[in-house]
Design a protein around this motif. Structure first.
Motif, PDB file in Angstrom:
ATOM      1  N   ILE A  19       0.861  -1.186   0.000  1.00  0.00           N
ATOM      2  CA  ILE A  19       0.000   0.000   0.000  1.00  0.00           C
ATOM      3  C   ILE A  19       0.897   1.234   0.000  1.00  0.00           C
ATOM      4  CG2 ILE A  19      -1.815   1.283   1.178  1.00  0.00           C
ATOM      5  CD1 ILE A  19      -2.745  -1.296   2.462  1.00  0.00           C
ATOM      6  N   THR A  20       0.904   1.972  -1.103  1.00  0.00           N
ATOM      7  CA  THR A  20       1.654   3.225  -1.105  1.00  0.00           C
ATOM      8  C   THR A  20       0.830   4.267  -0.350  1.00  0.00           C
ATOM      9  OG1 THR A  20       0.747   4.091  -3.189  1.00  0.00           O
ATOM     10  CG2 THR A  20       2.643   2.613  -3.340  1.00  0.00           C
ATOM     11  N   GLY A  21       1.522   5.112   0.387  1.00  0.00           N
ATOM     12  CA  GLY A  21       0.801   6.051   1.243  1.00  0.00           C
ATOM     13  C   GLY A  21       0.037   5.331   2.332  1.00  0.00           C
ATOM     14  N   GLY A  22       0.556   4.181   2.763  1.00  0.00           N
ATOM     15  CA  GLY A  22      -0.153   3.340   3.726  1.00  0.00           C
ATOM     16  C   GLY A  22       0.029   3.736   5.178  1.00  0.00           C
ATOM     17  N   GLY A  23       0.755   4.799   5.432  1.00  0.00           N
ATOM     18  CA  GLY A  23       1.030   5.183   6.805  1.00  0.00           C
ATOM     19  C   GLY A  23       0.080   6.203   7.392  1.00  0.00           C
ATOM     20  N   THR A  24      -0.743   6.825   6.546  1.00  0.00           N
ATOM     21  CA  THR A  24      -1.651   7.860   7.028  1.00  0.00           C
ATOM     22  C   THR A  24      -2.967   7.804   6.260  1.00  0.00           C
ATOM     23  OG1 THR A  24      -0.776   9.490   5.453  1.00  0.00           O
ATOM     24  CG2 THR A  24       0.227   9.449   7.645  1.00  0.00           C
ATOM     25  N   GLY A  25      -3.985   8.495   6.780  1.00  0.00           N
ATOM     26  CA  GLY A  25      -5.250   8.686   6.085  1.00  0.00           C
ATOM     27  C   GLY A  25      -5.912   7.408   5.619  1.00  0.00           C
ATOM     28  N   ILE A  26      -6.442   7.440   4.407  1.00  0.00           N
ATOM     29  CA  ILE A  26      -7.138   6.298   3.839  1.00  0.00           C
ATOM     30  C   ILE A  26      -6.214   5.087   3.735  1.00  0.00           C
ATOM     31  CG2 ILE A  26      -8.086   5.434   1.653  1.00  0.00           C
ATOM     32  CD1 ILE A  26      -9.494   8.131   1.332  1.00  0.00           C
ATOM     33  N   GLY A  27      -4.963   5.315   3.387  1.00  0.00           N
ATOM     34  CA  GLY A  27      -4.011   4.208   3.294  1.00  0.00           C
ATOM     35  C   GLY A  27      -3.837   3.471   4.600  1.00  0.00           C
ATOM     36  N   VAL A  40       4.371   1.951   2.004  1.00  0.00           N
ATOM     37  CA  VAL A  40       5.414   2.767   1.381  1.00  0.00           C
ATOM     38  C   VAL A  40       5.086   4.241   1.567  1.00  0.00           C
ATOM     39  CG1 VAL A  40       6.585   3.306  -0.788  1.00  0.00           C
ATOM     40  CG2 VAL A  40       5.809   0.957  -0.336  1.00  0.00           C
ATOM     41  N   GLY A  41       6.092   5.015   1.943  1.00  0.00           N
ATOM     42  CA  GLY A  41       5.917   6.452   2.095  1.00  0.00           C
ATOM     43  C   GLY A  41       7.264   7.118   2.284  1.00  0.00           C
ATOM     44  N   ARG A  42       7.255   8.441   2.346  1.00  0.00           N
ATOM     45  CA  ARG A  42       8.517   9.183   2.470  1.00  0.00           C
ATOM     46  C   ARG A  42       8.853   9.539   3.917  1.00  0.00           C
ATOM     47  NH1 ARG A  42       7.605  13.741  -2.063  1.00  0.00           N
ATOM     48  NH2 ARG A  42       5.567  13.698  -1.079  1.00  0.00           N
ATOM     49  N   ARG A  43       7.838   9.474   4.812  1.00  0.00           N
ATOM     50  CA  ARG A  43       8.067   9.886   6.200  1.00  0.00           C
ATOM     51  C   ARG A  43       8.218   8.664   7.100  1.00  0.00           C
ATOM     52  NH1 ARG A  43       3.076  13.903   7.023  1.00  0.00           N
ATOM     53  NH2 ARG A  43       2.062  12.233   5.839  1.00  0.00           N
ATOM     54  N   LYS A  44       9.450   8.383   7.464  1.00  0.00           N
ATOM     55  CA  LYS A  44       9.737   7.174   8.242  1.00  0.00           C
ATOM     56  C   LYS A  44       8.974   7.133   9.556  1.00  0.00           C
ATOM     57  CE  LYS A  44      13.560   4.354  10.015  1.00  0.00           C
ATOM     58  NZ  LYS A  44      12.908   4.052  11.295  1.00  0.00           N
ATOM     59  N   GLU A  45       8.851   8.288  10.216  1.00  0.00           N
ATOM     60  CA  GLU A  45       8.180   8.300  11.520  1.00  0.00           C
ATOM     61  C   GLU A  45       6.707   7.914  11.389  1.00  0.00           C
ATOM     62  OE1 GLU A  45       7.759  12.408   9.785  1.00  0.00           O
ATOM     63  OE2 GLU A  45       9.364  10.900   9.950  1.00  0.00           O
ATOM     64  N   LYS A  46       6.053   8.343  10.319  1.00  0.00           N
ATOM     65  CA  LYS A  46       4.652   7.985  10.098  1.00  0.00           C
ATOM     66  C   LYS A  46       4.505   6.507   9.773  1.00  0.00           C
ATOM     67  CE  LYS A  46       2.577  11.965  10.654  1.00  0.00           C
ATOM     68  NZ  LYS A  46       1.565  12.170  11.734  1.00  0.00           N
ATOM     69  N   LEU A  47       5.428   5.984   8.995  1.00  0.00           N
ATOM     70  CA  LEU A  47       5.402   4.566   8.650  1.00  0.00           C
ATOM     71  C   LEU A  47       5.619   3.704   9.889  1.00  0.00           C
ATOM     72  CD1 LEU A  47       7.526   4.622   5.375  1.00  0.00           C
ATOM     73  CD2 LEU A  47       5.043   4.393   5.540  1.00  0.00           C
ATOM     74  N   ASP A  48       6.582   4.084  10.706  1.00  0.00           N
ATOM     75  CA  ASP A  48       6.869   3.324  11.923  1.00  0.00           C
ATOM     76  C   ASP A  48       5.685   3.348  12.885  1.00  0.00           C
ATOM     77  OD1 ASP A  48       9.392   2.653  11.009  1.00  0.00           O
ATOM     78  OD2 ASP A  48      10.410   4.246  12.128  1.00  0.00           O
ATOM     79  N   GLU A  49       5.041   4.499  12.965  1.00  0.00           N
ATOM     80  CA  GLU A  49       3.861   4.627  13.832  1.00  0.00           C
ATOM     81  C   GLU A  49       2.745   3.709  13.337  1.00  0.00           C
ATOM     82  OE1 GLU A  49       0.591   8.076  15.004  1.00  0.00           O
ATOM     83  OE2 GLU A  49       2.595   8.683  14.359  1.00  0.00           O
ATOM     84  N   ALA A  50       2.544   3.667  12.030  1.00  0.00           N
ATOM     85  CA  ALA A  50       1.512   2.794  11.451  1.00  0.00           C
ATOM     86  C   ALA A  50       1.851   1.327  11.674  1.00  0.00           C
ATOM     87  CB  ALA A  50       1.368   3.081   9.958  1.00  0.00           C
ATOM     88  N   ALA A  51       3.119   0.982  11.520  1.00  0.00           N
ATOM     89  CA  ALA A  51       3.547  -0.409  11.677  1.00  0.00           C
ATOM     90  C   ALA A  51       3.371  -0.905  13.102  1.00  0.00           C
ATOM     91  CB  ALA A  51       5.001  -0.559  11.242  1.00  0.00           C
TER      92      ALA A  51
END
Length: 290
Positions: free
Chosen positions: A19-27, A45-56
């Motif tokens: 899921i691209t953009g999977g760390g925030t919002g609809i993703g 997948v995304g550009r902001r590591k902190e948001k991705l880590d939070e989602a994970a």
């Protein structure tokens, strides 16, 4: 009758997704729904590591954060290579990354033609181009970058009982004729919707399906300016007038989660080339081409 049980129809057990953009919002809503219902791996997948880590952190054994740029072919190839080495195949690719793009700060109905033209020409050209690169061009190259992995999902036997699928996040903005919206956003989402139909036809020989979602308003960074006038929690009924959204609220996690489970599972196995509008009826009250 067992085949008609919801637990079978909507199962995503064993599914491998990107899921691209999977760390925030609809993703993120999609990510959490798949992870909560038996997916084997969900790469976000995304550009902001902190948001991705939070989602994970919601399901670290399932959700895999990957820093990447969907507007870079090299980045997409690198991510595909990582997934190939770790699991070797893919069942579902969600091209969800997006951006709003620039807006003209004055309204045509409230300005002279010279003032409107000047403000319109003052928009940054590069920002409009970048909006198309993110919203329309990136789903095309993302699909191509993961094509062999999706083929691998089919050859694996596709544990979820359906053929591999590309799911693209478009928007109801691609249907709107409403004045004052971001030109680049609306045009790029209209292009994304048409891209879905083109890819659907093109990928038939490979047994890879292509569908799209056209969401209305959901809580996200993109929608923040459009839902700031909510009377209360925007996801609660009564937050908006019926004239704004017939459902009187924005979409919420369960709305998006249920929809992605339907489209990703055997329940949605017969979908191909479909644009699923999920907007609480908002298109009904707006000038559109839908």
């Amino acid at each position: 009758m067992e085949a008609l049980h919801a637990s079978n129809l909507f199962s995503v057990n064993g599914l491998v997704a990107v899921i691209t953009g999977g760390g925030t919002g609809i993703g993120l809503m999609m990510t959490k729904a798949l992870a909560a219902n038996g997916a084997h791996k969900v790469y976000i997948v995304g550009r902001r590591k902190e948001k991705l880590d939070e989602a994970a952190s919601h399901a670290p054994e399932i959700i895999v954060p990957v820093v990447g740029d969907v507007t870079s072919k090299d980045s997409l190839k690198s991510i595909a290579a990582q997934i190939k080495s770790e699991v070797g195949y893919l069942n579902l690719l969600v091209c969800n990354s997006g951006m709003m793009g620039p807006q003209i700060p004055v309204k045509a109905a409230e300005a002279s033609v010279s003032a409107y033209a000047a403000a319109a020409l003052d928009m940054a050209w590069d920002e409009n181009v970048q909006t198309f690169a993110t919203n329309s061009v990136s789903p095309l190259y993302t699909t191509f970058a993961f094509l062999e992995l999706l083929d691998g999902g089919n050859k694996k036997g596709n544990r979820i009982g359906t053929k591999s699928q590309v799911l693209i996040t478009s928007s109801i903005a691609g249907f709107l004729r409403t004045p004052g919206l971001s030109y680049a956003y609306g045009m790029s989402k209209a292009a994304t919707t048409h891209l879905t139909k083109q890819l659907c036809s093109t990928l038939v020989p490979f047994d890879i399906r292509v569908n799209a979602l056209a969401p209305g308003l959901f809580p996200s960074d993109l929608a923040a300016g459009l839902i700031s006038n909510a009377k209360k929690d925007p996801t609660e009924e009564g937050a908006f007038e019926k004239s704004y959204i017939p459902a009187e609220r924005t979409g919420k996690e369960s709305d998006m989660g249920g929809t992605v489970l339907y489209m990703a599972s055997q329940a949605g196995a017969y979908l191909n080339g479909v644009i699923v509008v999920i907007d609480g009826g908002r298109l009904a009250g707006l000038p559109t081409t839908y």
